[in-house]
Motif scaffolding. Structure first.
Motif, PDB file in Angstrom:
ATOM      1  N   GLN A  31     -10.727   4.836  -4.611  1.00 47.48           N
ATOM      2  CA  GLN A  31     -11.256   5.789  -3.637  1.00 47.48           C
ATOM      3  C   GLN A  31     -10.919   7.232  -4.038  1.00 47.48           C
ATOM      4  O   GLN A  31     -11.716   8.144  -3.821  1.00 47.48           O
ATOM      5  CB  GLN A  31     -10.681   5.459  -2.259  1.00 47.48           C
ATOM      6  N   LEU A  32      -9.764   7.425  -4.656  1.00 48.36           N
ATOM      7  CA  LEU A  32      -9.353   8.762  -5.096  1.00 48.36           C
ATOM      8  C   LEU A  32     -10.001   9.166  -6.424  1.00 48.36           C
ATOM      9  O   LEU A  32      -9.747  10.257  -6.932  1.00 48.36           O
ATOM     10  CB  LEU A  32      -7.831   8.828  -5.218  1.00 48.36           C
ATOM     11  N   SER A  78     -15.895   4.791  -5.989  1.00 52.68           N
ATOM     12  CA  SER A  78     -14.992   5.461  -5.051  1.00 52.68           C
ATOM     13  C   SER A  78     -15.400   5.273  -3.591  1.00 52.68           C
ATOM     14  O   SER A  78     -14.578   5.457  -2.696  1.00 52.68           O
ATOM     15  CB  SER A  78     -14.899   6.956  -5.378  1.00 52.68           C
ATOM     16  N   ASP A  79     -16.642   4.875  -3.352  1.00 56.00           N
ATOM     17  CA  ASP A  79     -17.106   4.695  -1.970  1.00 56.00           C
ATOM     18  C   ASP A  79     -17.035   3.232  -1.532  1.00 56.00           C
ATOM     19  O   ASP A  79     -17.849   2.760  -0.753  1.00 56.00           O
ATOM     20  CB  ASP A  79     -18.510   5.253  -1.787  1.00 56.00           C
ATOM     21  N   ARG A 102      -7.057   2.159  -3.161  1.00 50.90           N
ATOM     22  CA  ARG A 102      -6.821   3.582  -2.878  1.00 50.90           C
ATOM     23  C   ARG A 102      -7.090   4.431  -4.124  1.00 50.90           C
ATOM     24  O   ARG A 102      -7.714   5.489  -4.043  1.00 50.90           O
ATOM     25  CB  ARG A 102      -5.392   3.793  -2.395  1.00 50.90           C
ATOM     26  N   ASP A 114     -15.297   2.150   3.936  1.00 50.07           N
ATOM     27  CA  ASP A 114     -15.912   3.039   4.918  1.00 50.07           C
ATOM     28  C   ASP A 114     -14.928   4.071   5.455  1.00 50.07           C
ATOM     29  O   ASP A 114     -15.327   5.125   5.933  1.00 50.07           O
ATOM     30  CB  ASP A 114     -16.480   2.225   6.093  1.00 50.07           C
ATOM     31  N   GLU A 115     -13.625   3.763   5.399  1.00 53.82           N
ATOM     32  CA  GLU A 115     -12.593   4.665   5.896  1.00 53.82           C
ATOM     33  C   GLU A 115     -11.612   4.976   4.775  1.00 53.82           C
ATOM     34  O   GLU A 115     -11.668   4.371   3.707  1.00 53.82           O
ATOM     35  CB  GLU A 115     -11.846   4.013   7.068  1.00 53.82           C
ATOM     36  N   GLU A 116     -10.707   5.894   5.043  1.00 50.71           N
ATOM     37  CA  GLU A 116      -9.679   6.220   4.060  1.00 50.71           C
ATOM     38  C   GLU A 116      -8.771   5.014   3.843  1.00 50.71           C
ATOM     39  O   GLU A 116      -8.354   4.344   4.790  1.00 50.71           O
ATOM     40  CB  GLU A 116      -8.853   7.409   4.559  1.00 50.71           C
ATOM     41  N   ALA A 117      -8.483   4.723   2.590  1.00 52.74           N
ATOM     42  CA  ALA A 117      -7.617   3.589   2.248  1.00 52.74           C
ATOM     43  C   ALA A 117      -6.249   3.774   2.904  1.00 52.74           C
ATOM     44  O   ALA A 117      -5.648   4.842   2.799  1.00 52.74           O
ATOM     45  CB  ALA A 117      -7.479   3.470   0.737  1.00 52.74           C
ATOM     46  N   THR A 166       0.831  -1.217   0.000  1.00 58.02           N
ATOM     47  CA  THR A 166       0.000   0.000   0.000  1.00 58.02           C
ATOM     48  C   THR A 166       0.863   1.263   0.000  1.00 58.02           C
ATOM     49  O   THR A 166       0.341   2.353  -0.207  1.00 58.02           O
ATOM     50  CB  THR A 166      -0.954   0.025   1.209  1.00 58.02           C
TER      51      THR A 166
END
Length: 195
Positions: free
Chosen positions: A88-89, A97-98, A85, A101-104, A73
């Motif tokens: 998500q970005l 992107s969702d 990631r 539940d939390e930031e990658a 990562t």
């Protein structure tokens, strides 16, 4: 049946195993799942197939049965880091992107598992054994690389299989339709013991 973890430092020791793995990914993801992915010479690849990654292959008599890619990562290549990631970005159109539940996470002890597959022609009578070999080698390789956890996108019903083999596999986001199938992003602890 054998399991091999490939890297750019040992790829030369294994003949055509790496290209065979990419051909099996082509059959699985492009020909059968109909995903729109990069390809050349009958092999599927993407921006995450870099020297930082590792590839686990389950094979027998020169035939690929299953595979998975592990990517740190912490790795970056141009604008890309790792699949979850980057999704998500908003860098990937094919993955929502969702998905988490939390930031990658970005940490040396967390690796991503991606391009997980078992070939469709693996007979039912050995399919579970192939899956166990794949998961076992993925865990051993991840631990050897210093991972205490692995994140990945898996079919929504796979956490049951993970429990059967002693993995702690916790959903990290909602169930979503990704590539035509119900999938979920998960955290997999490398601390639990395999049966």
């Amino acid at each position: 049946m054998q399991t091999t973890t490939l890297s750019f430092t040992n790829i030369h020791d294994h003949g055509s195993l790496f290209s065979d793995l990419l051909r099996a990914r082509h059959r699985t993801f492009i020909e059968q799942a109909q995903w729109d992915l990069p390809q050349a010479d009958g092999m599927e690849f993407d921006q995450y197939d870099t020297p930082a990654s590792r590839w686990v292959a389950v094979h027998e008599y020169g035939r690929i049965l299953a595979g998975v890619r592990l990517t740190p990562t912490t790795h970056r290549c141009g604008i890309y880091s790792y699949m979850i990631r980057d999704a998500q970005l908003g860098l990937l159109d094919s993955i929502p992107s969702d998905l988490m539940d939390e930031e990658a996470p970005v940490a040396p002890h967390i690796w991503e598992s991606s391009r997980v597959f078992v070939c469709d022609d693996v007979p039912a009578k050995i399919r579970m054994r192939v899956q166990m070999q794949l998961i076992g080698q993925m865990v051993a390789s991840a631990r050897e690389l210093g991972a205490t956890s692995v994140i990945g996108i898996i079919p929504a019903n796979s956490p049951r299989l993970a429990r059967r083999v002693g993995l702690e596999c916790v959903p990290a986001g909602p169930v979503m339709n990704i590539g035509g199938s119900e999938s979920v992003c998960v955290n997999i602890s490398m601390a639990t013991k395999m049966h």
